[in-house]
Design an enzyme around this catalytic site. Structure first.
Site, PDB file in Angstrom:
ATOM      1  N   HIS A 120     -86.291 -17.696 -39.543  1.00  0.00           N
ATOM      2  CA  HIS A 120     -86.242 -16.768 -40.681  1.00  0.00           C
ATOM      3  C   HIS A 120     -84.808 -16.533 -41.149  1.00  0.00           C
ATOM      4  O   HIS A 120     -84.526 -15.551 -41.828  1.00  0.00           O
ATOM      5  CB  HIS A 120     -86.846 -15.417 -40.292  1.00  0.00           C
ATOM      6  CG  HIS A 120     -88.191 -15.508 -39.676  1.00  0.00           C
ATOM      7  ND1 HIS A 120     -89.248 -16.116 -40.307  1.00  0.00           N
ATOM      8  CD2 HIS A 120     -88.665 -15.089 -38.478  1.00  0.00           C
ATOM      9  CE1 HIS A 120     -90.314 -16.050 -39.526  1.00  0.00           C
ATOM     10  NE2 HIS A 120     -89.983 -15.448 -38.410  1.00  0.00           N
ATOM     11  N   HIS A 162     -94.368 -17.075 -41.190  1.00  0.00           N
ATOM     12  CA  HIS A 162     -94.450 -17.984 -40.051  1.00  0.00           C
ATOM     13  C   HIS A 162     -95.241 -19.224 -40.388  1.00  0.00           C
ATOM     14  O   HIS A 162     -95.840 -19.842 -39.522  1.00  0.00           O
ATOM     15  CB  HIS A 162     -95.106 -17.296 -38.848  1.00  0.00           C
ATOM     16  CG  HIS A 162     -94.345 -16.119 -38.367  1.00  0.00           C
ATOM     17  ND1 HIS A 162     -94.533 -14.873 -38.892  1.00  0.00           N
ATOM     18  CD2 HIS A 162     -93.367 -16.002 -37.444  1.00  0.00           C
ATOM     19  CE1 HIS A 162     -93.695 -14.026 -38.288  1.00  0.00           C
ATOM     20  NE2 HIS A 162     -92.993 -14.678 -37.428  1.00  0.00           N
TER      21      HIS A 162
END
Ligand SMILES: Nc1ncnc2c1ncn2[C@@H]1O[C@H](COP(=O)(O)OP(=O)(O)O)[C@@H](O)[C@H]1O
Ligand SMILES: Nc1ncnc2c1ncn2[C@@H]1O[C@H](COP(=O)(O)OP(=O)(O)O)[C@@H](O)[C@H]1O
Ligand SMILES: [Mg+2]
Ligand SMILES: [Mg+2]
Ligand SMILES: [Mg+2]
Ligand SMILES: [Mg+2]
Lengths: 220, 333, 333, 220
Positions: free
Chosen positions: C57, C219
């Site tokens: 991320h 994700h």
């Protein structure tokens, strides 16, 4: 069987020429994009289409007063709407062509040669390309040469357009030495130069604008 | 083609509109013709700094408009240089009375359009100096090409010249320092995957699975060489080596190392490349004093990166460290 | 799978190593177990702030370590929450004697691992408060799910709580302000193209040409709904509307608007989305006071974006504006 | 025809169990990744493989002193190496199992039931999932129930493993209400739960570790 009539290369012709450029380049937009994708950045078709659409928008405000005025209008519009390498190069070409056209109300063979020579010289002055560098100069140079013989304006244009077409095709094996394609080095060989091809369309458009096809029925 | 856009022809304008809304505290977007200036306009008594070029390299150039960097930026269509009628008013808007430096990436289109604009500016009484950025060592043989391209090193030129202008240097001095950055900065890039120009609708080139392009520019042009995918460490070396050789680095020198993303590559991968590039430099005894890692000069959503090295000296380092307050680069203020 | 990596299993470590080298002036990377702290360690007499989660991320979370934001970040494997044995020393390293706030994105894995870590911390004498971030309105029915996910709103929680800690607020106060941000921030995202987890080697989901996923997480999970590609303006509305409805906005309110890139989307496209989202807010009489546009909470090279809205009040605004000096967010200093 | 010998469920068995888990989960790594890609984030196979490789590395330092010691070693290693949801859940399961194993030097049927029950209860305590939520609990719950009947340890394990396999298969039609798959809502139906499947592999590994196949030649 059909016939053709040839119209004078006057202000109305110049306006028709520019409109025909817009039509053809819109038509060839994708083809020119693809040629430019292969050895450049894929915008040439979009640039030319955007530029000539703007030219048409300007023409729609009213007919040009002279050949020179039409060419100057094209020059200024292309200069401010095309961008990239092609914008200033075609802009300069039309500007110089406009100056060469001067106050002539129509163009004969020698005038066509003078106008095309001025255009080509403008491109060379701005871009510093030599023949064989795989640029639009490789279409303009044979065009100028071919335009030298005919006394008749339309014949000069026809000769120029055919020579430009051959010149554009002849860019295929060349290795680019100017413009974006030069970054590719030897990998630029084997592809047509997009600017040379658009030049051939522009010169062919000049012929089309000068010649109206007349069907057999019309001439009966 | 999958893009977050509306009309492909409206991409540049709509994106600039959003940019202007998001950063209204820092910049002003002008329309018809399009250009971007610092909020509040020219700073009187300061040398103006203007850059521009095709769109699609965001945040270059408009993202670098602001205190300590550019006074104006001129965006063209995607990958197409802007036109003189845009560059002229942008330059006038940037002129604080001491003249303006044009920072131009060395592409035929950019050079020709800025050249024409500079003539127009001169005729309007603005003293314009042009600095050509040509940091891309992928274009090896400049005798037979349009010369080396300007790529990510441009950001460093804009930052450092911007700091010099901001601290009140003369037009000559700002031009000189910009040229000194150009003389000392080199870059090289690669692509894992091409980008798609909105109006073209098709990828700018085709790459097979497991193939990459070395020596790409920032316009989706194919590179000089196509090779198989290799580990990041090998690729980092492929990019860094020609950069180092061209700059002729010696042990003991100090540099800024930039790893620039082309737009579609995760930051984590850029740091993997940075890691190896930094190791290689330190193996040669070259000291990395400053770094920049991220998407600073992009090529739409292209996947890939470039490595840029700038030879530093005390003055360049202090100009780099000087405060900057732009949408895309900000520190010290 | 085309990535700028070496060994898929070394991605997190090598990327962190590069990150540590590039930002050695701001952060310190610790190994075995892995965590990242502010250069110089805990600030005595200041509440500590720790966050963490799966890698992939970036710049979240390590990129937000520094003055005015996090004291430590704990990266897990790609898309996998870190483990208690990492979180414990990171928390200890962040403790300046006043206790530590854990900012945890609401995923089962993150919650469970931070929960265990908090118990361990307590047994080591560190007062730990946990703030769960759950801004993703795409997860509608929280009775029948693990609850709403934490996504890009996390950056705003970290920034604002970090500013509160930096200006000397108590543990209670920092916890409270972090929870107030959580209560007032909502997000929703979409993907044009999936991402590929390095160790999986395959895209996280398949999307046909012209199909997009609405309501994706960060994700690579598929979203709630698959629809045909639509213009950016329509998509912006699809994201903003549920965000607005969930927050129950009224005319006259002030907000921060964030358009976050998922990693593979050009900045220019994010501004196109921003443009429309800002228009829609202003159509409702909501005033966009602050903005953030860029890749702040990514999902590897996923193409797509999320829209986040935070309801502001004077205190939140001034905490947002407070100086921050981290690798990925920096202003005022 | 071959036969089987059953070994005692002692410390050596526990070590063999953990090594067999590592072998099977390495083997099933991709399958579990794919199951998790479908309704989660595609890391379950990688997480389990990483965790049990670390367990094996620890086991290589020397044999465990007791069943409880082996299970505790697994618990601590999984907790610190797996991460995600599975790490703390399996970590807690093995930790509670270790406590339930206590100072027994081997496990009989009731002991197996006690150990599995403790593991399941640990998972439920941490994860708050109920049967039918489409999680690993749906493999553990029938396993615990099936382990209640047999007096013999190996038979209890065999019954548990078979029940876990059936339980894992039965997650397919379910809509997830816990964990990452729950975000998908109704779209989670039609896929096996990766954690339930890995649970069935772990319990089957316990049986494999207890049973050595002996070829007909060997028993002749
Ligand atoms: N120096 C030059 N002299 C003449 N023509 C050039 C030169 N550089 C480029 N060109 C022409 O311009 C064409 C490319 O135009 P275009 O794609 O519109 O601009 P850009 O290269 O900036 O993207 C080339 O195909 C070539 O014919
Ligand atoms: N609350 C819960 N209770 C029991 N098991 C759960 C719970 N949440 C998730 N799981 C299990 O964890 C598995 C996913 O593990 P893994 O993929 O390793 O972690 P993550 O979901 O964090 O990526 C799911 O398949 C499910 O069996
Ligand atoms: Mg081009
Ligand atoms: Mg171009
Ligand atoms: Mg995970
Ligand atoms: Mg998972």
């Amino acid at each position: 069987m059909g016939g053709v009539t040839v119209t004078a290369l006057d202000a109305a012709w110049a306006d028709r020429w520019l409109r025909e450029c817009a039509r053809v380049l819109a038509d060839r937009r994708e083809e020119l994009i693809d040629l430019d994708r292969a050895i450049g950045d894929g915008d040439h078709g979009e640039n030319m289409d955007r530029g000539f659409r703007a030219v048409v928008a300007k023409l729609d405000e009213g007919p040009s007063e002279s050949v020179a005025a039409a060419l100057k209008l094209a020059a200024m519009t292309l200069m401010s709407k095309v961008g990239g390498a092609a914008g200033p190069l075609y802009g300069t070409a039309f500007l110089r062509a406009s100056v060469a056209a001067g106050d002539r109300d129509k163009l004969d063979g020698p005038a066509v040669e003078a106008v095309l020579t001025a255009a080509r010289d403008g491109i060379v002055a701005r871009g510093k390309a030599e023949p064989g560098d795989k640029t639009m100069v490789d279409a303009w140079t044979p065009a100028v040469k071919a335009a030298a013989a005919p006394a008749d304006g339309e014949a000069a244009l026809e000769a120029a357009a055919s020579a430009a077409e051959a010149g554009a095709q002849a860019t295929k094996p060349l290795t680019a030495r100017k413009g974006r394609a030069s970054y590719l080095g030897a990998r630029s060989a084997g592809h047509l130069d997009p600017g040379a091809v658009s030049t051939s369309y522009i010169l062919r458009a000049a012929v089309t604008a000068a010649v109206s096809e007349i069907s057999a029925g019309d001439v009966a | 083609m999958k893009k977050l856009i509306n009309d492909p022809r409206a991409v540049v304008d709509e994106s600039l509109e959003g940019f202007g809304l998001a950063h209204a505290d820092l910049v002003e977007v002008h329309w018809d013709p399009v250009y971007v200036t610092r909020r509040g306009g020219a700073v009187q008594g300061k040398v103006g700094l203007v850059s521009g070029g095709g769109s699609g390299h965001e945040p270059l150039h408009a993202g670098y408009v602001g205190q300590g960097m550019l006074d104006a930026a001129v965006p063209g269509a995607v990958f197409t240089s802007p036109t003189p009628d845009q560059i002229l008013p942008a330059t006038q808007a940037a002129d604080g009375g001491l003249g303006v430096v044009h920072i131009v990436k060395n592409y035929t289109g950019d050079v020709l359009n800025f050249e024409t604009a500079a003539e127009l500016c001169a005729s309007e009484g603005v003293d314009v100096r042009t600095v050509l950025v040509n940091d891309d060592v992928a274009v090896e043989d400049s005798l037979y090409t349009a010369g080396r391209r300007g790529v990510a090193g441009t950001v460093l030129v804009e930052k450092i010249a911007g700091a010099a202008a901001e601290r009140g240097e003369s037009l000559d001095a700002v031009e000189a320092v910009a040229k000194r950055v150009v003389a000392n900065v080199r870059s090289m890039g690669l692509a894992l995957a091409p980008c798609t120009v909105p109006h073209a609708g098709k990828p700018s080139f085709e790459l097979a699975d497991g193939e990459i392009e070395i020596g790409i520019g920032i316009h989706g042009e194919p590179g000089r060489q196509r090779v198989g995918l290799e580990p990041a460490d090998v690729l980092a070396e492929r990019l860094l080596t020609p950069v180092m050789e061209d700059l002729g680095f010696e042990a003991g020198e100090e540099v800024l190392l930039m790893v620039n993303g082309m737009g579609g590559t995760p930051l984590s991968e850029l740091y993997i490349v940075y890691r190896r590039a930094a190791q290689l430099l330190s193996d040669r005894g070259v000291s990395v004093e400053r770094s920049l890692v991220g998407n600073y000069t992009t090529s739409l959503e292209m996947q890939g990166c470039s490595v840029t090295v700038l030879r530093l000296d005390d003055e360049l380092t202090s100009l780099w460290d000087a405060p900057v307050k732009t949408p895309a680069l900000r520190w010290g203020v």
